[in-house]
Design a protein around this motif. Structure first.
Motif, PDB file in Angstrom:
ATOM      1  N   ALA A 195       8.477  10.911   1.115  1.00  0.00           N
ATOM      2  CA  ALA A 195       7.128  11.171   0.606  1.00  0.00           C
ATOM      3  C   ALA A 195       7.094  12.441  -0.230  1.00  0.00           C
ATOM      4  O   ALA A 195       6.278  12.571  -1.154  1.00  0.00           O
ATOM      5  CB  ALA A 195       6.139  11.278   1.762  1.00  0.00           C
ATOM      6  N   ASN A 196       7.994  13.378   0.060  1.00  0.00           N
ATOM      7  CA  ASN A 196       8.021  14.639  -0.678  1.00  0.00           C
ATOM      8  C   ASN A 196       9.091  14.678  -1.764  1.00  0.00           C
ATOM      9  O   ASN A 196       9.185  15.664  -2.504  1.00  0.00           O
ATOM     10  CB  ASN A 196       8.230  15.796   0.297  1.00  0.00           C
ATOM     11  CG  ASN A 196       7.006  16.052   1.165  1.00  0.00           C
ATOM     12  OD1 ASN A 196       6.020  16.623   0.704  1.00  0.00           O
ATOM     13  ND2 ASN A 196       7.056  15.607   2.420  1.00  0.00           N
ATOM     14  N   ALA A 197       9.900  13.629  -1.862  1.00  0.00           N
ATOM     15  CA  ALA A 197      10.936  13.576  -2.893  1.00  0.00           C
ATOM     16  C   ALA A 197      10.312  13.207  -4.239  1.00  0.00           C
ATOM     17  O   ALA A 197       9.364  12.420  -4.315  1.00  0.00           O
ATOM     18  CB  ALA A 197      12.009  12.569  -2.517  1.00  0.00           C
ATOM     19  N   LYS A 242       3.045  12.805   4.228  1.00  0.00           N
ATOM     20  CA  LYS A 242       3.852  13.931   3.750  1.00  0.00           C
ATOM     21  C   LYS A 242       4.121  14.974   4.830  1.00  0.00           C
ATOM     22  O   LYS A 242       5.122  15.687   4.770  1.00  0.00           O
ATOM     23  CB  LYS A 242       3.164  14.597   2.562  1.00  0.00           C
ATOM     24  CG  LYS A 242       3.402  13.895   1.243  1.00  0.00           C
ATOM     25  CD  LYS A 242       2.871  14.709   0.077  1.00  0.00           C
ATOM     26  CE  LYS A 242       3.292  14.100  -1.256  1.00  0.00           C
ATOM     27  NZ  LYS A 242       2.812  14.906  -2.407  1.00  0.00           N
ATOM     28  N   HIS A 243       3.237  15.055   5.795  1.00  0.00           N
ATOM     29  CA  HIS A 243       3.372  16.115   6.802  1.00  0.00           C
ATOM     30  C   HIS A 243       3.476  15.567   8.220  1.00  0.00           C
ATOM     31  O   HIS A 243       3.249  16.308   9.193  1.00  0.00           O
ATOM     32  CB  HIS A 243       2.178  17.072   6.699  1.00  0.00           C
ATOM     33  CG  HIS A 243       1.978  17.637   5.331  1.00  0.00           C
ATOM     34  ND1 HIS A 243       2.872  18.503   4.749  1.00  0.00           N
ATOM     35  CD2 HIS A 243       0.998  17.409   4.418  1.00  0.00           C
ATOM     36  CE1 HIS A 243       2.447  18.808   3.528  1.00  0.00           C
ATOM     37  NE2 HIS A 243       1.317  18.168   3.297  1.00  0.00           N
ATOM     38  N   CYS A 244       3.826  14.277   8.352  1.00  0.00           N
ATOM     39  CA  CYS A 244       3.962  13.716   9.689  1.00  0.00           C
ATOM     40  C   CYS A 244       5.307  14.130  10.286  1.00  0.00           C
ATOM     41  O   CYS A 244       6.139  14.763   9.626  1.00  0.00           O
ATOM     42  CB  CYS A 244       3.823  12.191   9.658  1.00  0.00           C
ATOM     43  SG  CYS A 244       5.261  11.337   8.961  1.00  0.00           S
ATOM     44  N   THR A 301       0.869  -1.181   0.000  1.00  0.00           N
ATOM     45  CA  THR A 301       0.000   0.000   0.000  1.00  0.00           C
ATOM     46  C   THR A 301       0.904   1.227   0.000  1.00  0.00           C
ATOM     47  O   THR A 301       1.754   1.375   0.886  1.00  0.00           O
ATOM     48  CB  THR A 301      -0.903   0.032   1.251  1.00  0.00           C
ATOM     49  OG1 THR A 301      -1.681  -1.159   1.307  1.00  0.00           O
ATOM     50  CG2 THR A 301      -1.825   1.251   1.214  1.00  0.00           C
ATOM     51  N   ASP A 302       0.755   2.082  -1.005  1.00  0.00           N
ATOM     52  CA  ASP A 302       1.542   3.318  -1.041  1.00  0.00           C
ATOM     53  C   ASP A 302       0.909   4.339  -0.112  1.00  0.00           C
ATOM     54  O   ASP A 302      -0.280   4.672  -0.230  1.00  0.00           O
ATOM     55  CB  ASP A 302       1.605   3.856  -2.468  1.00  0.00           C
ATOM     56  CG  ASP A 302       2.601   3.097  -3.327  1.00  0.00           C
ATOM     57  OD1 ASP A 302       3.804   3.227  -3.071  1.00  0.00           O
ATOM     58  OD2 ASP A 302       2.168   2.348  -4.228  1.00  0.00           O
ATOM     59  N   ILE A 303       1.700   4.857   0.827  1.00  0.00           N
ATOM     60  CA  ILE A 303       1.154   5.775   1.841  1.00  0.00           C
ATOM     61  C   ILE A 303       1.840   7.133   1.815  1.00  0.00           C
ATOM     62  O   ILE A 303       1.702   7.905   2.771  1.00  0.00           O
ATOM     63  CB  ILE A 303       1.249   5.150   3.253  1.00  0.00           C
ATOM     64  CG1 ILE A 303       2.710   4.872   3.626  1.00  0.00           C
ATOM     65  CG2 ILE A 303       0.405   3.881   3.344  1.00  0.00           C
ATOM     66  CD1 ILE A 303       2.894   4.530   5.105  1.00  0.00           C
TER      67      ILE A 303
END
Length: 592
Positions: free
Chosen positions: A313-315, A302-304, A295-297
């Protein structure tokens, strides 16, 4: 020398005299009656040496001297056995010996056929190892496989054509094995990594349907499913699309599995794109027997506050994966740490995890070192996205898309096997739409994912150049139970497109002409659209035989250190012989 094979003596021969040849598998003296299990490649039959009214002294004396693996010829009369042995094909009959001849006495063996000897000693004495019934069975599975493939193709008009073993070295593959050319000082042949270019030229020459059981050579690291020299079923078709090739060979594989091991594969193999396979399983050869999916999460984290997650997550090329494993919350901390170490072998910098006791309780229902970095909403979203239930464990991977896919894909297989999640049966599929190129950071250029003769899905050179990074090829692989057993593609059949692909791969015009000029010339003269595929005979035989190592279905394999223990190859060559081929050997560098 013989009238029958040992393993084929049956009730239809009762009362008849037979002469058999084989090895003494077991010899037992039971107080005046000697039983010998005589073995050949067809199986075992029980031979009895017993006193007769005439005394039968010569037979009894010879039987008393029989030792393990002695080579014998025995003549006798077939009769029904008093005690039936249903474990062997000949178990309802036995042969009463009237003559026993010792053809060759066996010295004490370095290992017993019925013991679990180490692989090194088995390979050193491979001729003894191959006598063992289990090895005979595996080799005969391979033989039946090749026979079935040939029969299928011959009946459908394919032409068996041999291509050269001494050929030209080419780039864009594994390392070549080089052969010095005695009559051309300073120049070398290469052993073929595959018959790729020759089979394409055969299509240009009008042969339409070609096949070959081809020996191929690659100077690369060895492992359980890879050898320096291997055998493949090589095929090529003219005037075809991808589906034409796939439909033909899919039916071939179904027929072969039915004929060789009595297995019925799916009536139609499922198809999956490369992108889907990597997204769901982290592998371009997914084992569908393991019911675990990613599962892609990335969007959820992104903001944890967990920096590892947020960074990737933001790359642009990042990926954050969750893998839910049912009923794995019972794993100990040590077991989880061991899985982390296993994932590290495939590139993981760390392995985050979470145990779920009660998903409905949210934070109160989970145990995890990273839970404190996740707010309630993020944690709940992860549990919902993965479908986690009480008793499950979730493993997380975060890295570049390729790296995260690689180590989480390996972890998926490991967990599936360790936890008994591998379903029975056979799960074939086609993986299609592979990327045309991969970017090699070290070399700073594109490399071909399959090979540089694979056609791109886009039909224009400009379209390929503009979108080289995301270009899709017309390549396809057949996968079975997590093993790539066949790979192929539609080939480039226009010289302009082939030159453009060479250019994108960093192969300049001069280099392309020097190494592939004959191919570029051939493409100029009406080359038809064509494509093909190659199947790994060794891998398919290993799957059919139920072994994880292809060494078990290769008569004389190399070790993982690339040696033949039986012959002692590789070995030094005398200076005089080297001089004949204009080669000198540099001394080995001194150890630091």
């Amino acid at each position: 020398m013989r009238t029958h094979f040992c393993g084929l003596v049956d009730e239809s021969l009762i009362g008849q005299t037979v002469t058999l040849c084989g090895w003494a598998d077991v010899a037992r003296d039971l107080g005046g009656v000697v039983f010998i299990d005589l073995r050949d490649h067809e199986g075992i039959v029980q031979v009895v040496a017993e006193p007769t009214d005439e005394g039968n002294a010569q037979v009894m004396a010879a039987a008393a001297q029989v030792g393990y693996e002695d080579c014998l010829r025995i003549t006798g009369t077939v009769r029904a056995r008093h005690s039936v042995n249903d474990r062997i094909r000949t178990g309802r009959v036995e042969v009463v010996a009237t003559k026993i001849e010792l053809l060759n006495k066996a010295e004490p063996l370095p290992f017993h056929a019925h013991e679990n000897a180490g692989e090194d000693i088995r390979l050193k004495y491979r001729y003894l190892d191959l006598r063992r019934p289990e090895m005979q069975k595996m080799m005969r599975t391979r033989i039946k496989l090749v026979q079935s493939l040939r029969r299928y193709l011959d009946e459908r008009g394919f032409q068996d054509i041999e291509t050269p073993i001494l050929t030209k070295a080419t780039p864009e593959g594994a390392r070549d094995f080089l052969v010095p050319a005695r009559m051309h000082p300073g120049e070398f042949y290469a052993l073929p990594q595959s018959p790729q270019l020759f089979k394409q030229i055969l299509m240009m020459a009008g042969f339409d349907r070609y096949y070959q059981i081809a020996r191929c050579f690659r100077d690369e690291a060895l492992r359980a499913d890879r050898q320096l020299e291997f055998t493949q079923l090589d095929m090529e078709f003219a005037w075809v699309t991808e589906r034409d090739v796939q439909d033909m060979v899919e039916e071939m594989i179904r027929v072969v599995f039915r004929e060789v091991i009595g297995v019925e594969l799916d009536a139609q193999f499922p198809r999956m794109t490369f992108e889907e396979a990597m997204r769901r399983y982290g592998s371009d050869k997914p084992d569908l027997r393991i019911p675990l999916e990613f599962t892609d999460i990335a969007e959820l984290v992104k903001h944890c506050e967990f920096k590892v997650f947020t960074d990737w997550a933001n790359a642009e090329d990042g990926r954050v994966i969750a893998l839910r494993v049912p009923n794995a919350a019972t794993l100990s901390r040590k077991q989880i740490d061991d899985y982390g170490a296993y994932a590290a072998k495939f590139g993981a910098k760390g392995l985050a995890w979470m145990k779920v006791e009660d998903a409905a309780k949210g934070r109160e229902g989970v145990s995890s070192p990273i839970a404190k970095f996740l707010d309630d909403a993020t944690l709940a979203a992860i549990l919902e996205a993965t479908g986690a239930q009480g008793g499950d464990a979730i493993f997380f991977g975060a890295a570049t898309y390729k790296s995260a896919s690689d180590f989480m894909g390996a972890l998926r297989i490991k967990l599936g096997r360790d936890l008994g999640l591998v379903e029975g049966g056979w799960k074939p599929l086609w993986v299609t739409d592979f990327p045309m190129f991969e970017w090699d950071e070290e070399e700073g250029r594109f490399v071909a994912l399959h090979h540089p003769f694979t056609a791109p899905a886009v039909d224009t050179i400009e379209g390929l150049r503009t979108n080289a990074k995301s270009a899709v090829s017309r390549a396809y692989d057949m996968v079975l139970n997590g093993n790539e057993i066949g790979g192929g593609s539609i080939r480039i059949h226009r010289p302009q497109m082939q030159s453009a692909v060479f250019e994108l791969l960093g192969i300049g015009a001069e280099e392309a002409e020097g190494k592939f000029g004959f191919l570029l010339d051939a493409l100029k003269y009406g080359a038809p659209p064509h494509g093909g595929i190659a199947f790994g005979i060794d891998r398919i035989a290993a799957l059919m035989a139920g072994t994880e190592s292809i060494r078990d279905v290769i008569p004389f394999p190399k070790t993982t250190t690339a040696q033949c223990l039986m012959t002692g190859a590789p070995s030094p060559i005398p200076d005089a012989q080297l001089a004949e081929v204009h080669v000198s050997v540099r001394p080995k560098p001194a150890k630091a």
